[in-house]
Design a protein around this motif. Structure first.
Motif, short mmCIF file in Angstrom:
data_model
loop_
_atom_site.label_atom_id
_atom_site.label_comp_id
_atom_site.label_asym_id
_atom_site.label_seq_id
_atom_site.Cartn_x
_atom_site.Cartn_y
_atom_site.Cartn_z
N ALA A 4 0.82 -1.21 0.00
CA ALA A 4 0.00 0.00 0.00
C ALA A 4 0.85 1.26 0.00
N ARG A 5 2.03 1.20 0.60
CA ARG A 5 2.87 2.39 0.68
C ARG A 5 3.67 2.62 -0.61
N CYS A 6 3.66 1.67 -1.50
CA CYS A 6 4.43 1.79 -2.74
C CYS A 6 3.87 2.90 -3.62
N ARG A 7 4.74 3.76 -4.11
CA ARG A 7 4.35 4.84 -5.00
C ARG A 7 5.03 4.76 -6.37
N GLN A 8 5.88 3.76 -6.54
CA GLN A 8 6.53 3.52 -7.84
C GLN A 8 6.54 2.03 -8.11
N ALA A 9 6.08 1.65 -9.30
CA ALA A 9 6.05 0.24 -9.68
C ALA A 9 6.62 0.10 -11.09
N VAL A 18 6.35 -9.93 -7.21
CA VAL A 18 6.49 -8.52 -6.86
C VAL A 18 7.64 -8.42 -5.86
N TYR A 19 8.66 -7.63 -6.19
CA TYR A 19 9.86 -7.55 -5.37
C TYR A 19 10.25 -6.09 -5.15
N THR A 20 10.78 -5.80 -3.99
CA THR A 20 11.23 -4.45 -3.72
C THR A 20 12.53 -4.16 -4.48
N LEU A 21 12.79 -2.87 -4.67
CA LEU A 21 14.01 -2.39 -5.33
C LEU A 21 14.71 -1.47 -4.34
N SER A 22 15.81 -1.94 -3.78
CA SER A 22 16.45 -1.23 -2.67
C SER A 22 17.84 -0.68 -2.98
N HIS A 71 12.15 6.81 -1.05
CA HIS A 71 11.06 7.35 -0.25
C HIS A 71 9.69 7.03 -0.85
N ARG A 72 9.68 6.58 -2.10
CA ARG A 72 8.43 6.17 -2.75
C ARG A 72 8.29 4.65 -2.77
N HIS A 73 9.20 3.97 -2.11
CA HIS A 73 9.12 2.52 -1.88
C HIS A 73 8.88 1.75 -3.19
N PRO A 74 9.83 1.85 -4.13
CA PRO A 74 9.63 1.22 -5.45
C PRO A 74 9.67 -0.31 -5.40
#
Length: 246
Positions: free
Chosen positions: A68-73, A128-132, A231-234
């Motif tokens: 839900a907090r993701c702002r970039q996909a 779906v995986y985070t990009l850190s 900060h946009r939790h991609p």
């Protein structure tokens, strides 16, 4: 490289109605003789606010896996389960829904996709995986992600179609599949064990299929690095088209 799947329900606001209805007056009024009776004022039109738009091509199950907090996909859409060809589009979440950027042609693994990726299967992992974290052989082009500049980002030899691999790792973004986020893409820890593969990145395209990564043109990699914002939790959403529509 650790892949953290986050299955958080995507909350979509129900449609809201704006405006208020009007109608004939409730109290009877005497109408002088010879004058036409007053007509009721028509009610103003009622407009529905648009429901925030989801990402085209993603079904409810896939969409719900985006935090839900993701702002970039970064959406990677493969042509088929066994195809090495795909398209990459960066989506930004706004108040009115997801907005898509340009579509970039890309490659994924030689044999397509797998929902249980194993080392050496020549398939890219679905999910779906985070990009850190990011890095590369070349200096930081201006990303906000942690960037590891190192001569370790080299790829000698040739690809599956005989194309040279030199420059493939000029810029990379680590996909958090079977890796420890918050570390260099070159970190080879494997929380799921070495048999489940790892080292899966977004990197510069060399003109042919990959072992498991997703590759796009060098200019597009620079654009991607400059766009991604921790900060946009991609996240990256990756798979073949039919799987993504679940």
């Amino acid at each position: 490289m650790i892949h953290r799947r986050t299955a958080v329900a995507l909350l979509v606001s129900p449609p809201l109605l704006t405006g208020c209805g009007g109608g004939a007056e409730a109290t009877a009024r005497r109408v002088p003789a010879g004058r036409p009776a007053p007509t009721a004022t028509p009610a103003p039109e009622v407009h529905a606010k648009a429901v925030p738009e989801g990402i085209p091509g993603l079904g409810p199950k896939t969409g719900a896996a985006i935090p839900a907090r993701c702002r970039q996909a970064v959406v990677v859409t493969g042509r088929g389960k066994d195809s090495p060809l795909c398209t990459v589009v960066v989506h930004e979440r706004t108040a009115t829904g997801w907005e898509a950027g340009a579509a970039w042609p890309a490659h994924n693994a030689l044999h397509g996709w797998s929902d249980h990726h194993m080392a050496g299967d020549l398939r890219s992992p679905l999910g779906v995986y985070t990009l850190s974290d990011a890095g590369g052989l070349l200096s930081d082009p201006g990303t906000r992600l942690p960037y590891h500049h190192s001569t370790g980002f080299v790829s000698p030899g040739t690809g599956f179609e005989g194309e040279p691999l030199a420059g493939s790792f000029d810029y990379v973004v680590a996909i958090d599949y079977n890796r420890a986020s918050g570390t260099s893409p070159l970190d080879w820890s494997r929380p799921l064990g070495p048999k489940r593969g790892g080292g899966i990145w977004l990197h510069v395209d060399h003109g042919g299929p990959t072992h498991a990564c997703v590759s796009i043109a060098k200019a597009h990699m620079k654009d991607l690095l400059r766009t991604l914002d921790p900060h946009r939790h991609p996240v990256v959403v990756m798979g073949y088209a039919d799987w993504l529509t679940r």
